[in-house]
Design a protein around this motif. Structure first.
Motif, short mmCIF file in Angstrom:
data_model
loop_
_atom_site.label_atom_id
_atom_site.label_comp_id
_atom_site.label_asym_id
_atom_site.label_seq_id
_atom_site.Cartn_x
_atom_site.Cartn_y
_atom_site.Cartn_z
N ASP A 83 7.91 -46.75 -5.16
CA ASP A 83 6.93 -45.67 -5.17
C ASP A 83 6.84 -44.95 -6.51
OD1 ASP A 83 9.28 -44.23 -5.19
OD2 ASP A 83 8.64 -42.78 -3.67
N MET A 84 7.51 -45.46 -7.54
CA MET A 84 7.42 -44.83 -8.86
C MET A 84 5.97 -44.79 -9.35
SD MET A 84 10.69 -45.91 -11.19
CE MET A 84 10.19 -44.79 -12.50
N PHE A 85 5.19 -45.80 -8.98
CA PHE A 85 3.81 -45.88 -9.43
C PHE A 85 2.90 -45.03 -8.55
CE2 PHE A 85 5.98 -49.69 -10.88
CZ PHE A 85 5.65 -49.68 -12.23
N GLU A 86 3.08 -45.12 -7.23
CA GLU A 86 2.25 -44.34 -6.32
C GLU A 86 2.51 -42.84 -6.45
OE1 GLU A 86 -0.22 -45.38 -4.47
OE2 GLU A 86 0.08 -47.45 -5.09
N SER A 87 3.77 -42.49 -6.71
CA SER A 87 4.13 -41.07 -6.80
C SER A 87 3.71 -40.46 -8.14
CB SER A 87 5.64 -40.91 -6.64
OG SER A 87 6.33 -41.48 -7.74
N GLY A 88 3.38 -41.31 -9.13
CA GLY A 88 3.00 -40.80 -10.43
C GLY A 88 4.16 -40.67 -11.40
N LEU A 89 5.37 -41.02 -10.95
CA LEU A 89 6.55 -40.90 -11.81
C LEU A 89 6.48 -41.85 -13.00
CD1 LEU A 89 9.26 -39.67 -12.43
CD2 LEU A 89 10.32 -41.23 -10.77
N ALA A 90 6.00 -43.07 -12.78
CA ALA A 90 5.88 -44.03 -13.87
C ALA A 90 4.90 -43.53 -14.93
CB ALA A 90 5.44 -45.40 -13.34
N ALA A 91 3.79 -42.95 -14.49
CA ALA A 91 2.81 -42.40 -15.43
C ALA A 91 3.39 -41.20 -16.18
CB ALA A 91 1.54 -41.99 -14.69
N GLU A 92 4.21 -40.43 -15.48
CA GLU A 92 4.83 -39.25 -16.10
C GLU A 92 5.73 -39.62 -17.27
OE1 GLU A 92 8.32 -36.07 -15.00
OE2 GLU A 92 6.96 -36.65 -13.39
N ILE A 93 6.54 -40.66 -17.10
CA ILE A 93 7.46 -41.05 -18.18
C ILE A 93 6.85 -42.05 -19.15
CG2 ILE A 93 9.47 -40.57 -16.75
CD1 ILE A 93 9.82 -43.57 -16.33
N GLY A 94 5.75 -42.69 -18.76
CA GLY A 94 5.06 -43.62 -19.65
C GLY A 94 5.73 -44.98 -19.73
N ILE A 98 10.46 -48.71 -19.64
CA ILE A 98 11.18 -49.89 -20.14
C ILE A 98 12.57 -49.52 -20.64
CG2 ILE A 98 10.34 -49.84 -22.53
CD1 ILE A 98 10.10 -52.90 -22.35
N ILE A 99 12.74 -48.34 -21.24
CA ILE A 99 14.07 -47.93 -21.69
C ILE A 99 14.95 -47.61 -20.49
CG2 ILE A 99 15.36 -46.11 -22.88
CD1 ILE A 99 14.14 -48.12 -24.78
N TRP A 100 14.37 -46.97 -19.47
CA TRP A 100 15.11 -46.66 -18.25
C TRP A 100 15.63 -47.93 -17.60
CZ3 TRP A 100 13.40 -47.13 -12.88
CH2 TRP A 100 14.19 -46.43 -11.97
N LEU A 108 13.75 -38.95 -20.93
CA LEU A 108 14.30 -39.41 -19.65
C LEU A 108 15.35 -38.43 -19.13
CD1 LEU A 108 14.72 -43.24 -20.31
CD2 LEU A 108 13.07 -42.15 -18.77
N GLU A 109 16.13 -37.88 -20.04
CA GLU A 109 17.13 -36.89 -19.64
C GLU A 109 16.44 -35.63 -19.09
OE1 GLU A 109 21.17 -34.81 -21.47
OE2 GLU A 109 19.63 -35.57 -22.83
#
Length: 203
Positions: free
Chosen positions: A15-26, A31-33, A72-73
């Motif tokens: 759900d990282m994508f649906e929740s918007g978390l992926a967009a938030e971190i870019g 990729i670093i995470w 990320l931190e």
């Protein structure tokens, strides 16, 4: 033919994508995470790839990697365990973040360290607790609760205290919620109440 294939797999929240978390971190943050997670010790979750190593395997510049690590931190997706020096690399633990919302209102964030040998079982316990709405102290014993704006988390009572105005209640949720549940959300959201609302939102 000389070569090898590493068939081990890593995980990330669907759900990282649906929740918007992926967009938030870019894209760089994602990729670093993931790259740091691939270096995690199976039993402790501690990872110590150097900045140079992360840059080499992701194709990013050293300065970009350093900037992303700070982001990320700040996003509660990475924890620095030990700062490195000239001889050793900084040690990290990647983190999983679950945002619990009522409509667009952030109630709290559940943050858990990524320890490969334990993460699947821990997330399963949290997921089951969210589904049933029952109090399960064990499920949240090793997580960090970050309250949303306007809320305060009381670790002694396991209570998230705050208020939600009617305007912030989603129409769908407000139409199906009963008076007792609404009173609980307005006067002091207990974890069980948060879990019931999280379940309703996921439907």
């Amino acid at each position: 033919m000389d070569g090898k294939i590493d068939s081990t797999f890593g995980t990330f929240q669907r759900d990282m994508f649906e929740s918007g978390l992926a967009a938030e971190i870019g894209a760089n943050g994602f990729i670093i995470w993931v790259a740091i997670k691939t270096h995690a010790d199976f039993n402790t979750g501690v990872a110590w790839p150097s900045i140079r190593r992360l840059a080499a395997i992701t194709g990013l510049a050293d300065k970009t990697v350093q900037k992303v690590i700070k982001e990320l931190e700040a996003a509660s997706l990475l924890r620095i365990v030990q700062t490195g020096n000239q001889r050793t690399s900084t040690r990290y633990i990647a983190r999983e973040r679950l945002d619990v919302k009522l409509g667009n209102k952030l109630l709290c964030r559940i943050v858990i360290d990524y320890v490969p040998q334990a993460i699947k079982q821990q997330l399963h316990r949290i997921s089951e607790t969210l589904k049933t709405g029952e109090r399960n102290p064990e499920a949240f014993s090793q997580v960090e609760i970050i309250p949303g704006e306007g809320f305060v988390w009381n670790p002694q009572t396991g209570t998230l205290q705050g208020a939600i105005s009617i305007k912030e209640m989603p129409a769908k949720e407000f139409a199906t919620i009963d008076a007792e549940r609404f009173a609980a959300s307005a006067l002091g959201l207990k974890m069980a109440g948060i879990q019931k609302k999280a379940k309703a939102i996921k439907k």
